[in-house]
Write an enzyme that holds these catalytic residues in place. Structure first.
Site, PDB file in Angstrom:
ATOM      1  N   CYS A 131      37.378  77.171  85.159  1.00  0.00           N
ATOM      2  CA  CYS A 131      38.124  77.509  86.388  1.00  0.00           C
ATOM      3  C   CYS A 131      39.110  78.664  86.185  1.00  0.00           C
ATOM      4  CB  CYS A 131      38.875  76.277  86.897  1.00  0.00           C
ATOM      5  SG  CYS A 131      39.552  75.250  85.588  1.00  0.00           S
ATOM      6  N   HIS A 239      45.231  76.761  90.515  1.00  0.00           N
ATOM      7  CA  HIS A 239      45.783  77.319  89.282  1.00  0.00           C
ATOM      8  C   HIS A 239      46.452  78.660  89.607  1.00  0.00           C
ATOM      9  CE1 HIS A 239      43.704  74.239  87.238  1.00  0.00           C
ATOM     10  NE2 HIS A 239      42.743  74.919  86.638  1.00  0.00           N
TER      11      HIS A 239
HETATM   12  P1  NAP Z   1      36.039  63.298  87.618  1.00  0.00           P
HETATM   13  O1  NAP Z   1      36.679  63.321  88.950  1.00  0.00           O
HETATM   14  O2  NAP Z   1      36.598  62.441  86.564  1.00  0.00           O
HETATM   15  O3  NAP Z   1      34.468  62.918  87.830  1.00  0.00           O
HETATM   16  C1  NAP Z   1      33.593  62.764  86.768  1.00  0.00           C
HETATM   17  C2  NAP Z   1      32.192  62.559  87.282  1.00  0.00           C
HETATM   18  O4  NAP Z   1      31.275  62.503  86.191  1.00  0.00           O
HETATM   19  C3  NAP Z   1      32.013  61.249  88.064  1.00  0.00           C
HETATM   20  O5  NAP Z   1      31.089  61.432  89.080  1.00  0.00           O
HETATM   21  C4  NAP Z   1      31.461  60.334  86.979  1.00  0.00           C
HETATM   22  O6  NAP Z   1      30.725  59.246  87.487  1.00  0.00           O
HETATM   23  C5  NAP Z   1      30.541  61.287  86.256  1.00  0.00           C
HETATM   24  N1  NAP Z   1      30.210  60.817  84.915  1.00  0.00           N
HETATM   25  C6  NAP Z   1      31.068  60.538  83.909  1.00  0.00           C
HETATM   26  N2  NAP Z   1      30.384  60.115  82.831  1.00  0.00           N
HETATM   27  C7  NAP Z   1      29.081  60.113  83.171  1.00  0.00           C
HETATM   28  C8  NAP Z   1      27.888  59.774  82.498  1.00  0.00           C
HETATM   29  N3  NAP Z   1      27.890  59.333  81.241  1.00  0.00           N
HETATM   30  N4  NAP Z   1      26.720  59.885  83.171  1.00  0.00           N
HETATM   31  C9  NAP Z   1      26.703  60.309  84.437  1.00  0.00           C
HETATM   32  N5  NAP Z   1      27.789  60.642  85.129  1.00  0.00           N
HETATM   33  C10 NAP Z   1      28.968  60.559  84.506  1.00  0.00           C
HETATM   34  O7  NAP Z   1      36.003  64.757  86.988  1.00  0.00           O
HETATM   35  P2  NAP Z   1      35.816  66.161  87.745  1.00  0.00           P
HETATM   36  O8  NAP Z   1      37.138  66.786  87.929  1.00  0.00           O
HETATM   37  O9  NAP Z   1      34.913  66.023  88.904  1.00  0.00           O
HETATM   38  O10 NAP Z   1      35.109  67.019  86.595  1.00  0.00           O
HETATM   39  C11 NAP Z   1      33.808  66.728  86.160  1.00  0.00           C
HETATM   40  C12 NAP Z   1      33.386  67.755  85.132  1.00  0.00           C
HETATM   41  O11 NAP Z   1      33.260  69.019  85.757  1.00  0.00           O
HETATM   42  C13 NAP Z   1      34.404  67.977  83.997  1.00  0.00           C
HETATM   43  O12 NAP Z   1      34.238  67.045  82.981  1.00  0.00           O
HETATM   44  C14 NAP Z   1      34.113  69.369  83.571  1.00  0.00           C
HETATM   45  O13 NAP Z   1      33.075  69.408  82.610  1.00  0.00           O
HETATM   46  C15 NAP Z   1      33.649  70.012  84.857  1.00  0.00           C
HETATM   47  N6  NAP Z   1      34.734  70.797  85.465  1.00  0.00           N
HETATM   48  C16 NAP Z   1      34.584  72.093  85.447  1.00  0.00           C
HETATM   49  C17 NAP Z   1      35.527  72.894  85.992  1.00  0.00           C
HETATM   50  C18 NAP Z   1      35.347  74.351  85.912  1.00  0.00           C
HETATM   51  O14 NAP Z   1      36.286  75.004  85.634  1.00  0.00           O
HETATM   52  N7  NAP Z   1      34.188  74.914  86.105  1.00  0.00           N
HETATM   53  C19 NAP Z   1      36.669  72.391  86.581  1.00  0.00           C
HETATM   54  C20 NAP Z   1      36.834  71.014  86.601  1.00  0.00           C
HETATM   55  C21 NAP Z   1      35.840  70.257  86.021  1.00  0.00           C
HETATM   56  P3  NAP Z   1      31.402  57.784  87.692  1.00  0.00           P
HETATM   57  O15 NAP Z   1      32.151  57.861  88.987  1.00  0.00           O
HETATM   58  O16 NAP Z   1      30.220  56.889  87.753  1.00  0.00           O
HETATM   59  O17 NAP Z   1      32.264  57.544  86.508  1.00  0.00           O
HETATM   60  C1  3JM Z   2      37.290  71.262  82.760  1.00  0.00           C
HETATM   61  O1  3JM Z   2      33.542  66.485  78.612  1.00  0.00           O
HETATM   62  C2  3JM Z   2      34.707  66.595  78.901  1.00  0.00           C
HETATM   63  O2  3JM Z   2      35.607  66.037  78.276  1.00  0.00           O
HETATM   64  C3  3JM Z   2      35.039  67.490  80.075  1.00  0.00           C
HETATM   65  C4  3JM Z   2      36.139  68.374  79.791  1.00  0.00           C
HETATM   66  C5  3JM Z   2      36.447  69.389  80.877  1.00  0.00           C
HETATM   67  C6  3JM Z   2      35.893  70.664  80.874  1.00  0.00           C
HETATM   68  C7  3JM Z   2      34.784  70.991  79.929  1.00  0.00           C
HETATM   69  O3  3JM Z   2      35.038  71.268  78.750  1.00  0.00           O
HETATM   70  O4  3JM Z   2      33.647  70.978  80.401  1.00  0.00           O
HETATM   71  C8  3JM Z   2      37.385  69.054  81.856  1.00  0.00           C
HETATM   72  C9  3JM Z   2      37.802  69.981  82.792  1.00  0.00           C
HETATM   73  C10 3JM Z   2      36.339  71.616  81.799  1.00  0.00           C
HETATM   74  C11 3JM Z   2      35.826  72.993  81.779  1.00  0.00           C
HETATM   75  O5  3JM Z   2      35.597  73.539  82.869  1.00  0.00           O
HETATM   76  O6  3JM Z   2      35.687  73.607  80.732  1.00  0.00           O
END
Ligand code: NAP
Ligand code: 3JM
Length: 330
Positions: A131, A239
């Protein structure tokens, strides 16, 4: 793609996944079938989308045996590491929001305003940058093209929504006087934590190294000198970043402002007489990157300072992923 694509959303119950659904709906993204996947915990949950109810299924190795064309992943790094190659091996194009594949040389890392051409050489996985990187690249690309950046200092002020639902809970509870510390090692209410993701051998955090490495890959320039300090602040959404730049070529400040005003995805908000500059709360819910406090760094020859704000869950994750998918179906 001639027919409407079948889509899968992995991590559909999370903050990024649910925002992705909102963005797909807002942008009227074409689709035929839609599949929702999450962990076993959410299997059977119902999600309404465009007037229809869908049942969330547990993500397993067989999830991608269905006729899916594009799968959006936002379920953490280890889920992407394991399941994105499985999906790709079935001919699905994965748009991955995690850091798992970003630095793989066989995986394009795409910000649609900056390097849309890179989607064409994908091998089944396209990575969405971090992000903080995404929102920096939107204004930096036109400046790099025109004045050639030599050095960048990133200092970030990052919202708790970047830590998912847990981060929001930590700040909400903390503001009510109850420091639950589920997402962070210290209370986030009333503090700035210079600690995002884990610490590495060199003393930087992973988040800081993501910004440094991803910027070089997206701008296609390994010679860039970059440093970063990333900080979690008690802000719910968006951010903010202080970006200090040193250019090879001299620049005219008014020309910089005009260039940014005319660049795709950029909105300049810079009117000091009226206290106008980008603010996290105002930017929340928007898809562009907002730039203000545009001024010379008078301590070096061709230096510039910017204040850059964007909604980290929309442009920083969900919107950027949908824009990538729009390039795929074009
Ligand atoms: P979140 O609100 O905690 O949601 C996590 C999601 O992942 C939920 O739908 C969860 O399902 C699912 N999940 C967790 N473990 C899993 C597994 N073993 N198998 C299948 N599904 C699983 O987190 P979020 O903020 O949406 O972020 C999710 C991910 O997106 C982060 O970990 C990161 O890698 C990425 N992200 C990227 C950016 C970016 O900058 N591009 C920004 C924020 C996040 P349940 O509800 O069933 O637990
Ligand atoms: C943003 O697997 C994890 O612990 C997810 C961590 C995470 C990430 C990531 O490294 O994919 C949380 C929030 C990010 C990201 O965009 O890099």
């Amino acid at each position: 793609m001639n027919k409407k694509p079948n889509l899968a959303v992995v991590g559909a119950t999370g903050l990024v996944g649910s925002t992705l659904l909102k963005v797909l709906e807002e942008r009227n993204f074409p689709f035929d079938n839609l599949y929702f996947m999450a962990s076993a915990k959410s299997a059977g949950k119902r999600i309404a989308f465009k007037g229809k109810e869908y049942v969330v299924e547990e993500l397993t190795e067989n999830s991608f045996d269905k006729p899916i064309d594009i799968a959006f992943f936002s379920a953490g790094g280890s889920t992407s590491m394991k399941f994105a190659p499985i999906a790709a091996s079935k001919g699905i194009v994965v748009v991955d929001n995690s850091s798992a594949w970003r630095m793989d040389p066989k995986v394009p890392l795409v910000v649609p305003e900056v390097n849309p051409q890179d989607v064409s050489w994908n091998n089944g996985i396209i990575a969405n940058p971090n992000c903080s990187t995404i929102q920096a690249m939107v204004p930096l690309k036109p400046l790099h093209d025109k004045y050639k950046i030599r050095r960048i200092i990133f200092s970030t002020y990052q919202a708790v929504s970047g830590s998912g639902l847990k981060g929001i809970q930590d700040l909400k509870e903390g503001l009510a006087g109850n420091d639950i510390m589920k997402a962070y090692p210290h209370p986030i209410a009333g503090n700035c934590l210079p600690h995002i993701d884990s610490f590495l051998e060199n003393g930087y955090t992973k988040e800081e190294m993501k910004m440094i490495d991803e910027t070089k890959k997206i701008l296609g320039d390994d010679s860039l000198r970059i440093t970063a300090t990333t900080v979690r602040v008690p802000v719910f959404d968006s951010h903010s970043e202080s970006i200090n730049l040193e250019f090879e070529k001299p620049f005219d400040l008014e020309e910089v402002k005009s260039l940014l005003k005319a660049s795709p995805g950029c909105v300049v908000q810079d009117d000091l007489a009226n206290n106008v500059y980008p603010l996290a709360r105002e930017v929340a819910g928007k898809d562009q990157v907002f730039i203000g406090r545009i001024r010379r760094d008078e301590s070096v020859e061709n230096g510039l300072n910017l204040w850059v704000v964007a909604d980290n869950i929309r442009k920083g994750a969900a919107t950027n992923a949908v824009q990538i998918a729009e390039l795929l179906i074009k």
